[in-house]
Design a protein around this motif. Structure first.
Motif, PDB file in Angstrom:
ATOM      1  N   PRO A  23       1.040  14.238  -1.414  1.00 41.11           N
ATOM      2  CA  PRO A  23       1.434  13.419  -0.264  1.00 41.11           C
ATOM      3  C   PRO A  23       0.236  13.196   0.652  1.00 41.11           C
ATOM      4  CG  PRO A  23       2.263  15.658  -0.015  1.00 41.11           C
ATOM      5  CD  PRO A  23       1.616  15.588  -1.369  1.00 41.11           C
ATOM      6  N   MET A  24       0.183  12.038   1.293  1.00 42.99           N
ATOM      7  CA  MET A  24      -0.916  11.783   2.215  1.00 42.99           C
ATOM      8  C   MET A  24      -0.687  12.598   3.482  1.00 42.99           C
ATOM      9  SD  MET A  24      -2.149   8.265   3.995  1.00 42.99           S
ATOM     10  CE  MET A  24      -0.702   8.158   5.026  1.00 42.99           C
ATOM     11  N   PRO A  25      -1.658  13.442   3.864  1.00 38.65           N
ATOM     12  CA  PRO A  25      -1.474  14.156   5.129  1.00 38.65           C
ATOM     13  C   PRO A  25      -1.427  13.147   6.277  1.00 38.65           C
ATOM     14  CG  PRO A  25      -3.454  14.902   3.924  1.00 38.65           C
ATOM     15  CD  PRO A  25      -2.969  13.658   3.263  1.00 38.65           C
ATOM     16  N   THR A  26      -0.395  13.237   7.129  1.00 36.71           N
ATOM     17  CA  THR A  26      -0.207  12.238   8.191  1.00 36.71           C
ATOM     18  C   THR A  26      -1.449  12.092   9.062  1.00 36.71           C
ATOM     19  OG1 THR A  26       1.785  13.558   8.400  1.00 36.71           O
ATOM     20  CG2 THR A  26       1.766  11.437   9.532  1.00 36.71           C
ATOM     21  N   GLU A  27      -2.110  13.236   9.336  1.00 40.67           N
ATOM     22  CA  GLU A  27      -3.269  13.170  10.235  1.00 40.67           C
ATOM     23  C   GLU A  27      -4.450  12.460   9.569  1.00 40.67           C
ATOM     24  OE1 GLU A  27      -1.966  15.839   8.875  1.00 40.67           O
ATOM     25  OE2 GLU A  27      -3.537  17.166   8.071  1.00 40.67           O
ATOM     26  N   GLU A  28      -4.366  12.236   8.261  1.00 37.01           N
ATOM     27  CA  GLU A  28      -5.447  11.548   7.556  1.00 37.01           C
ATOM     28  C   GLU A  28      -5.148  10.057   7.376  1.00 37.01           C
ATOM     29  OE1 GLU A  28      -8.197  12.960   6.930  1.00 37.01           O
ATOM     30  OE2 GLU A  28      -7.953  14.999   6.135  1.00 37.01           O
ATOM     31  N   SER A  29      -4.072   9.588   7.975  1.00 39.67           N
ATOM     32  CA  SER A  29      -3.658   8.208   7.754  1.00 39.67           C
ATOM     33  C   SER A  29      -4.779   7.205   8.056  1.00 39.67           C
ATOM     34  CB  SER A  29      -2.427   7.924   8.623  1.00 39.67           C
ATOM     35  OG  SER A  29      -2.125   6.575   8.566  1.00 39.67           O
ATOM     36  N   ALA A  30      -5.477   7.390   9.183  1.00 36.03           N
ATOM     37  CA  ALA A  30      -6.553   6.458   9.550  1.00 36.03           C
ATOM     38  C   ALA A  30      -7.691   6.536   8.532  1.00 36.03           C
ATOM     39  CB  ALA A  30      -7.061   6.764  10.945  1.00 36.03           C
ATOM     40  N   ALA A  31      -7.984   7.748   8.058  1.00 37.05           N
ATOM     41  CA  ALA A  31      -9.065   7.917   7.077  1.00 37.05           C
ATOM     42  C   ALA A  31      -8.678   7.288   5.737  1.00 37.05           C
ATOM     43  CB  ALA A  31      -9.383   9.394   6.903  1.00 37.05           C
ATOM     44  N   PHE A  32      -7.422   7.434   5.344  1.00 34.10           N
ATOM     45  CA  PHE A  32      -6.966   6.805   4.102  1.00 34.10           C
ATOM     46  C   PHE A  32      -7.040   5.284   4.220  1.00 34.10           C
ATOM     47  CE2 PHE A  32      -4.724   9.656   0.924  1.00 34.10           C
ATOM     48  CZ  PHE A  32      -5.318  10.828   1.357  1.00 34.10           C
ATOM     49  N   PHE A  33      -6.718   4.780   5.405  1.00 32.14           N
ATOM     50  CA  PHE A  33      -6.787   3.336   5.615  1.00 32.14           C
ATOM     51  C   PHE A  33      -8.239   2.859   5.537  1.00 32.14           C
ATOM     52  CE2 PHE A  33      -7.080  -0.341   8.573  1.00 32.14           C
ATOM     53  CZ  PHE A  33      -6.365  -1.238   7.790  1.00 32.14           C
ATOM     54  N   LYS A  34      -9.137   3.612   6.170  1.00 28.19           N
ATOM     55  CA  LYS A  34     -10.557   3.234   6.169  1.00 28.19           C
ATOM     56  C   LYS A  34     -11.143   3.280   4.756  1.00 28.19           C
ATOM     57  CE  LYS A  34     -14.884   4.482   8.561  1.00 28.19           C
ATOM     58  NZ  LYS A  34     -15.443   5.331   9.639  1.00 28.19           N
ATOM     59  N   HIS A  35     -10.608   4.182   3.949  1.00 34.09           N
ATOM     60  CA  HIS A  35     -11.078   4.296   2.566  1.00 34.09           C
ATOM     61  C   HIS A  35     -10.941   2.966   1.830  1.00 34.09           C
ATOM     62  CE1 HIS A  35     -11.973   6.911  -0.956  1.00 34.09           C
ATOM     63  NE2 HIS A  35     -11.305   5.988  -1.629  1.00 34.09           N
TER      64      HIS A  35
ATOM     65  N   LYS B 272      -4.236  -4.192  -0.971  1.00 33.92           N
ATOM     66  CA  LYS B 272      -3.907  -4.818   0.320  1.00 33.92           C
ATOM     67  C   LYS B 272      -4.123  -3.820   1.446  1.00 33.92           C
ATOM     68  CE  LYS B 272      -0.388  -8.287  -0.687  1.00 33.92           C
ATOM     69  NZ  LYS B 272       0.337  -7.762  -1.875  1.00 33.92           N
ATOM     70  N   CYS B 273      -4.588  -4.341   2.589  1.00 34.79           N
ATOM     71  CA  CYS B 273      -4.757  -3.499   3.774  1.00 34.79           C
ATOM     72  C   CYS B 273      -3.398  -3.270   4.402  1.00 34.79           C
ATOM     73  CB  CYS B 273      -5.673  -4.187   4.783  1.00 34.79           C
ATOM     74  SG  CYS B 273      -7.353  -4.319   4.179  1.00 34.79           S
ATOM     75  N   ASP B 274      -3.034  -2.024   4.562  1.00 35.08           N
ATOM     76  CA  ASP B 274      -1.715  -1.694   5.080  1.00 35.08           C
ATOM     77  C   ASP B 274      -1.874  -0.492   5.987  1.00 35.08           C
ATOM     78  OD1 ASP B 274       0.903  -0.897   5.501  1.00 35.08           O
ATOM     79  OD2 ASP B 274       1.543  -1.338   3.445  1.00 35.08           O
ATOM     80  N   GLU B 275      -2.039  -0.775   7.278  1.00 38.61           N
ATOM     81  CA  GLU B 275      -2.335   0.308   8.210  1.00 38.61           C
ATOM     82  C   GLU B 275      -1.161   1.284   8.318  1.00 38.61           C
ATOM     83  OE1 GLU B 275      -4.337  -1.217  11.570  1.00 38.61           O
ATOM     84  OE2 GLU B 275      -5.271   0.725  11.992  1.00 38.61           O
ATOM     85  N   ALA B 276       0.053   0.770   8.179  1.00 41.78           N
ATOM     86  CA  ALA B 276       1.229   1.627   8.328  1.00 41.78           C
ATOM     87  C   ALA B 276       1.320   2.632   7.182  1.00 41.78           C
ATOM     88  CB  ALA B 276       2.488   0.772   8.381  1.00 41.78           C
ATOM     89  N   ASP B 277       1.007   2.198   5.979  1.00 39.66           N
ATOM     90  CA  ASP B 277       1.033   3.102   4.834  1.00 39.66           C
ATOM     91  C   ASP B 277      -0.086   2.728   3.876  1.00 39.66           C
ATOM     92  OD1 ASP B 277       1.409   4.693   2.682  1.00 39.66           O
ATOM     93  OD2 ASP B 277       3.463   4.066   2.243  1.00 39.66           O
ATOM     94  N   PRO B 278      -1.274   3.334   4.072  1.00 42.59           N
ATOM     95  CA  PRO B 278      -2.448   2.925   3.289  1.00 42.59           C
ATOM     96  C   PRO B 278      -2.355   3.247   1.795  1.00 42.59           C
ATOM     97  CG  PRO B 278      -3.031   4.614   4.930  1.00 42.59           C
ATOM     98  CD  PRO B 278      -1.582   4.329   5.106  1.00 42.59           C
ATOM     99  N   VAL B 279      -1.355   4.005   1.364  1.00 41.73           N
ATOM    100  CA  VAL B 279      -1.245   4.260  -0.075  1.00 41.73           C
ATOM    101  C   VAL B 279       0.109   3.775  -0.607  1.00 41.73           C
ATOM    102  CG1 VAL B 279      -2.940   6.101  -0.270  1.00 41.73           C
ATOM    103  CG2 VAL B 279      -0.621   6.693   0.407  1.00 41.73           C
TER     104      VAL B 279
END
Ligand SMILES: [Cu+2]
Ligand SMILES: [Cu+2]
Lengths: 360, 401
Positions: free
Chosen positions: A10-22, A210-217
């Motif tokens: 699961p994507m750690p919630t606190e890493e959401s911005a980092a996953f998006f930037k990836h 696709k860029c999806d800030e709400a759910d990057p994966v």
């Protein structure tokens, strides 16, 4: 019995911005945040369309990085060589003429904002001044690091050579009595690459997620049906010179080497492609450096030593590896050399391109 | 595989059983998936039990792939299998149970350690002494490379029998000198290597068509094998890049050992940004000529150990004596989508097809990070206010041609 599922972590919630930037790096433009007075200023813009003429008469669409300040030689493939001296503080103004891009100075090791990797910094919007200090003489290259499988394949790369402080004609190598320097008379660049022409019909952001800030994966945001894992080259080149399919021998002086007996040749070899490349020369060669690090030279090189590759002893490079070889032919003659290209998965030989070293 | 023109130089030094004699003791530790945590904490005998069974593995885009997996009884199946860890020369007992309906086996490549084929439902127990210290790939060697590519592979890490300054039982002079210099010479200020500063990176790749054929009982022509997913320790892209057990993280002067294994079929060319790395061992041959490179080859089934020196990225402009927290304080204080500290850099394979998933989706393939958290003097980069200067992720959508 049900089969156990090993689920995607699961994507750690606190890493959401980092996953998006990836996946979707931000764009940034402007000055360097921590500027130091430069000794050298260069400029590079990308991308510029370029048609690579093939020996068979047709051509392949390429993208190149141009030097906008050089009207005569600014548009080449590979992109124009950057030549620096050890100790240079470089300001490289990079402009994105179309879309967004980056430049990674491969082998040069600055801070992340100067390293040209979008997911660790940004992609260049209008323009940005990258800054680094070239502290170690050697063979490097520069290339775009966005949607890299495609952008590097399309031709967005060039050599970056750092000379010792004495300048061109001298190379850093293990030689304690001579201050770890050696003169060379002839310098040659062998930069084999391959082209899969299907890839050259694609757009800049082909098959990206696709860029999806709400759910990057989010599963639905992944692209499907892409071909960027499937590299099927049918054009084989060395330093921008495509080999003829019928008789894949290159005598173009950008590749074939010519020297006089008794002269010293410095051969800089870079795998700028996606195959396993095997090189065989008919002359003895001494390997003096790898990836911009001289073998044996203190302090960082003392755990290694230069070594001699006897004539006809092959060596193999995968993508981005660079070797510097010194050749000191004494007997006139035409010495063949070849590059074999092997598929990165099947190991099948895809092509053999021949060239030569002519000793007068 | 047929028609394979390329010979990988898997010149594993002939392992002699004699080299590994005499040291007694018991216990091979089966550690958690991807973990090579501190072995010293482990007490008595922990002889591993492995099972071979089915699993469905979720790829980064949600695709579920049928696989065969090693597992241990407590944690269940995993791809790669659990990291096995032992001391050189230690006597070990590995029990392998085959729950599948076809024969399978267990072998450690480059060593004589192997079971006979294990019949469906049967259990084999293998007793052996751990080989010299180094990084080993264990696999199901049957129907090579099919069973390995179906998921039956894992790393075995062997540590030196005694507390040693290097990761090896018999380091070469060059490797011994390098480890001796860490933290004791002007060019390697900072700390010596500490054995817990180690990572295992097992590279894998998946072609959906292979498990699809196997699960339907059909045959698959291995000449057609073309992976569409690329993993490190079973993870891809953003997941691999944010996995604490995968990413090396520390201050300048805290060198890390990275043990790289390639269980897949592709030739990889790992490239580190920001530091060149020393190549210490290839296929358990400790190197005489320890080269410093930023890109190197790891062919199918190869194992390469490298030392990531955690030196100050040498080409940062400005006075090399000024701590980075002062020299690049504006960059460290910026937010570009995320904070620019710690200093984070990629390690990715430069055979860039491996950076894809499902044919695209760059960079969701074989990539991870390494992170520098502070300066040489032991001071971490400061937690100051961040300047937000990014224009944000403004790419809207991507046309897939
Ligand atoms: Cu680009
Ligand atoms: Cu590169």
């Amino acid at each position: 019995m049900t089969i156990p599922v090993i689920s995607r972590m699961p994507m750690p919630t606190e890493e959401s911005a980092a996953f998006f930037k990836h996946v979707c790096p931000p764009t940034f433009a402007g000055d360097n945040p921590d500027p130091v007075e430069p000794t050298v200023r260069i400029a590079r813009d990308l991308v510029v369309d370029f048609a690579l003429a093939l020996p068979e008469g047709d051509s392949v669409p390429m993208w190149i990085i141009e030097d906008p300040e050089d009207a005569r030689l600014g548009r080449q493939f590979p992109s124009k060589l950057i030549r620096l001296r050890e100790g240079d503080v470089v300001h490289a103004k990079v402009g994105a003429k179309k879309n967004t891009h980056t430049i990674h100075w491969h082998g040069i090791e600055p801070t992340p904002m100067n390293d040209g990797v979008g997911k660790h910094s940004f992609e260049v919007g209008a323009s940005f001044v990258y800054q680094f200090c070239a502290r170690q003489a050697g063979t490097y290259f520069y290339h775009c690091h966005k949607n890299t499988p495609l952008h590097f394949e399309m031709g967005l790369y060039g050599l970056l050579i750092v000379d010792p402080p004495e300048g061109q004609g001298v190379v850093t190598r293990l030689a304690p009595e001579q201050g770890h320097r050696e003169h060379y008379d002839v310098e040659a660049f062998w930069v084999p690459d391959e082209i899969d022409r299907r890839w050259h019909e694609l757009g800049h952001e082909a098959f990206m997620q696709k860029c999806d800030e709400a759910d990057p994966v989010r599963r639905d945001d992944f692209s499907h049906g892409g071909i960027l894992n499937d590299f099927r080259p049918d054009v084989f080149l060395v330093t921008g010179v495509p080999a003829a399919r019928r008789d894949p021998k290159i005598v173009d002086p950008r590749v074939a080497v010519s020297a006089h007996a008794g002269q010293t040749i410095l051969l800089r070899v870079l795998n700028a492609g996606y195959t396993v490349q095997r090189f065989t020369l008919d002359l003895d060669a001494e390997v003096i450096a790898m990836d911009g690090r001289p073998l044996g030279v203190p302090p960082y090189g003392v755990y290694s030593s230069p070594f001699t590759l006897p004539a006809r002893t092959p060596f193999q490079l995968t993508s981005a590896m660079r070797w510097e070889l010194l050749l000191k032919p004494t007997v006139p003659g035409t010495y063949p050399a070849q590059v074999e290209y092997f598929h990165w998965v099947t190991g099948k030989r895809l092509a053999t391109v021949r060239t030569q070293i002519k000793v007068l | 595989m047929h028609g394979h023109d390329l010979q990988w130089c898997i010149s594993s030094k002939e392992w002699s059983r004699r080299d590994a004699l005499t040291l007694g003791g018991v216990g091979l530790a089966t550690l958690s998936l991807r973990s090579v945590a501190c072995h010293a904490a482990l007490g008595g005998p922990l002889d591993p039990e492995l099972s071979i069974g089915e699993a469905l593995v979720e790829m980064i885009d949600g695709e579920l792939v049928y696989a065969w997996a090693f597992g241990d009884p407590r944690r269940g199946p995993s791809v790669p299998g659990p990291v096995l860890e032992a001391f050189a020369g230690q006597e070990l007992q590995v029990t392998v149970t085959n729950t599948l309906s076809t024969p399978h086996a267990f072998a450690v490549l480059g060593t004589p350690i192997a079971t006979k084929p294990i019949a469906p439902g049967a259990t084999e127990t293998l007793t052996f002494r751990a080989p010299p210290a180094g990084t080993y790939l264990y696999v199901d060697p049957l129907s090579a490379p099919v069973n390995r590519l179906m998921g039956l592979h894992g790393a075995m890490v062997v540590l030196p029998e005694e507390r040693a300054g290097t990761p090896y039982s018999a380091p070469t002079p060059a490797v011994a000198r390098l480890f001796g210099d860490l933290g004791t010479t002007e060019h390697f200020p900072g700390e010596p290597w500490q054995s817990d500063r180690s990572r295992v990176w097992l590279f894998g790749s998946v072609d959906l068509r292979l498990p699809d054929s196997i699960s339907r009982g059909a045959t698959f022509d291995m000449n057609e094998f073309l992976p569409g997913y690329f993993t490190i320790n079973g993870l891809s892209g953003a997941f691999a890049s944010h996995d604490p057990e995968t990413i090396p993280k520390g201050r300048l002067g805290e060198p890390h050992l990275v043990r790289i294994l390639n269980a897949g079929m592709a030739a990889h060319s790992p490239h580190f940004h920001a530091n060149h790395v020393y190549v210490l061992a290839r296929n358990n041959v400790v190197q005489e000529n320890v080269v410093l490179v930023d890109s190197f080859t790891v062919g199918p089934t190869e194992r390469v150990d490298v030392l990531l020196p955690f030196m100050r990225p040498p080409d940062v402009a400005g006075d090399p004596q000024t701590p980075l927290r002062d020299l690049v304080k504006h960059e460290l204080g910026m937010r570009l989508g995320t904070p620019q500290r710690p200093l984070a850099y990629p390690m990715h394979c430069h055979m860039e097809m491996s950076q894809t998933a499902a044919g695209g989706n760059y960079p969701q393939g074989l990539v991870t990070h390494w992170e520098i958290t502070g300066d040489l003097d032991g001071v971490d980069f400061p937690e100051s206010e961040l300047e937000s200067q990014s224009t944000g992720g403004d790419r809207h959508d991507h046309s897939s041609h």
